[in-house]
Design a protein around this motif. Structure first.
Motif, mmCIF file in Angstrom:
data_model
loop_
_atom_site.group_PDB
_atom_site.id
_atom_site.type_symbol
_atom_site.label_atom_id
_atom_site.label_comp_id
_atom_site.label_asym_id
_atom_site.label_seq_id
_atom_site.Cartn_x
_atom_site.Cartn_y
_atom_site.Cartn_z
ATOM 1 N N UNK A 102 117.986 -7.877 95.225
ATOM 2 C CA UNK A 102 118.056 -6.699 96.111
ATOM 3 C C UNK A 102 117.876 -7.132 97.567
ATOM 4 N N UNK A 103 117.147 -8.233 97.783
ATOM 5 C CA UNK A 103 116.974 -8.760 99.135
ATOM 6 C C UNK A 103 118.311 -9.194 99.728
ATOM 7 N N UNK A 104 119.199 -9.730 98.879
ATOM 8 C CA UNK A 104 120.531 -10.130 99.338
ATOM 9 C C UNK A 104 121.336 -8.920 99.803
ATOM 10 N N UNK A 105 121.188 -7.815 99.079
ATOM 11 C CA UNK A 105 121.894 -6.586 99.448
ATOM 12 C C UNK A 105 121.403 -6.113 100.815
ATOM 13 N N UNK A 106 120.083 -6.091 100.975
ATOM 14 C CA UNK A 106 119.507 -5.626 102.235
ATOM 15 C C UNK A 106 119.876 -6.544 103.389
ATOM 16 N N UNK A 107 119.899 -7.838 103.134
ATOM 17 C CA UNK A 107 120.256 -8.809 104.178
ATOM 18 C C UNK A 107 121.700 -8.589 104.625
ATOM 19 N N UNK A 108 122.572 -8.274 103.690
ATOM 20 C CA UNK A 108 123.970 -8.006 104.018
ATOM 21 C C UNK A 108 124.089 -6.736 104.855
ATOM 22 N N UNK A 109 123.289 -5.722 104.528
ATOM 23 C CA UNK A 109 123.277 -4.473 105.297
ATOM 24 C C UNK A 109 122.848 -4.750 106.731
ATOM 25 N N UNK A 110 121.779 -5.521 106.873
ATOM 26 C CA UNK A 110 121.247 -5.839 108.208
ATOM 27 C C UNK A 110 122.249 -6.660 109.004
ATOM 28 N N UNK A 111 122.858 -7.662 108.383
ATOM 29 C CA UNK A 111 123.842 -8.504 109.067
ATOM 30 C C UNK A 111 125.017 -7.678 109.568
ATOM 31 N N UNK A 112 125.478 -6.748 108.740
ATOM 32 C CA UNK A 112 126.610 -5.893 109.117
ATOM 33 C C UNK A 112 126.240 -5.011 110.310
ATOM 34 N N UNK A 113 125.017 -4.468 110.298
ATOM 35 C CA UNK A 113 124.593 -3.609 111.403
ATOM 36 C C UNK A 113 124.394 -4.429 112.675
ATOM 37 N N UNK A 114 123.886 -5.641 112.542
ATOM 38 C CA UNK A 114 123.705 -6.496 113.716
ATOM 39 C C UNK A 114 125.047 -6.905 114.328
#
Length: 202
Positions: A56-68
């Motif tokens: 689930x951390x990978x999912x969240x990291x992808x969300x954050x990267x996309x927003x950044x």
């Protein structure tokens, strides 16, 4: 044409996992969310989840990267085609960074809340500092005490701007993006006249 369909399907599947995780994070702490809950709410099976993510951390990291990535685009928009920015000629409406935060208000309020606990505030500060350092190579000031170390003064200004952004978000966006952009220009131009821009890769 047939080659594009799997790519679209993968994109749609990953978008569903990301939006599902964010929805669950509005209801409970990130640490309490399980992969079983994510796949059930997204209406997929665990095999599909693990085909795209390890955790689930990978999912969240992808969300954050996309927003950044979106934040970076908004940050750079005022000077994308410029080599030098004259703050006296800069329009507050050209500063769309504040619009980005307001448009993604729900995301930033959630990520900066105590529910997430993945050091998002630190990640965001680090990303903004990186953008300032990478893009701005030289500052021209009106007057600065000769005893002041310019490098330290620049650090002070960068973190001051970031603090201004974070306080605006923390206090639920009490001012409009245009007002914040106008205030930022006034604050910066109080000492600074021009900024030399490093070449920004598209």
């Amino acid at each position: 044409m047939s080659v594009q369909y799997p790519d679209k399907r993968v994109k749609r599947t990953k978008e569903n996992f990301r939006s599902t995780l964010l929805s669950l994070m509005e209801e409970k702490n990130f640490s309490e969310i399980t992969i079983t809950e994510i796949v059930k709410a997204a209406d997929y099976n665990r095999g599909t989840f693990y085909a795209h993510y390890k955790s689930k951390e990978d999912v969240l990291e992808e969300i954050i990267d996309e927003m950044f990535e979106k934040m970076t685009e908004a940050f750079r928009k005022p000077y994308l085609q410029l080599s030098v920015v004259d703050l006296e000629e800069l329009s507050s409406h050209s500063i769309v960074l504040f619009d980005h935060f307001l448009e993604n208000k729900k995301f930033y309020k959630l990520m900066l809340s105590s529910k997430v606990n993945v050091n998002f505030r630190e990640k965001m500060i680090k990303k903004l500092v990186q953008l300032f350092r990478e893009d701005y190579s030289e500052f021209t000031y009106t007057e600065v005490d000769p005893e002041i170390n310019i490098k330290l003064f620049n650090t002070y200004q960068v973190h001051g701007i970031i603090g201004l952004i974070l306080e605006w978000i923390d206090h639920d966006f009490p001012y409009s993006p245009a007002y914040m952009g106008d205030q930022l220009i006034h604050i910066l131009s109080f000492y600074m006249k021009k900024v030399v821009i490093n070449k920004v890769d598209d």
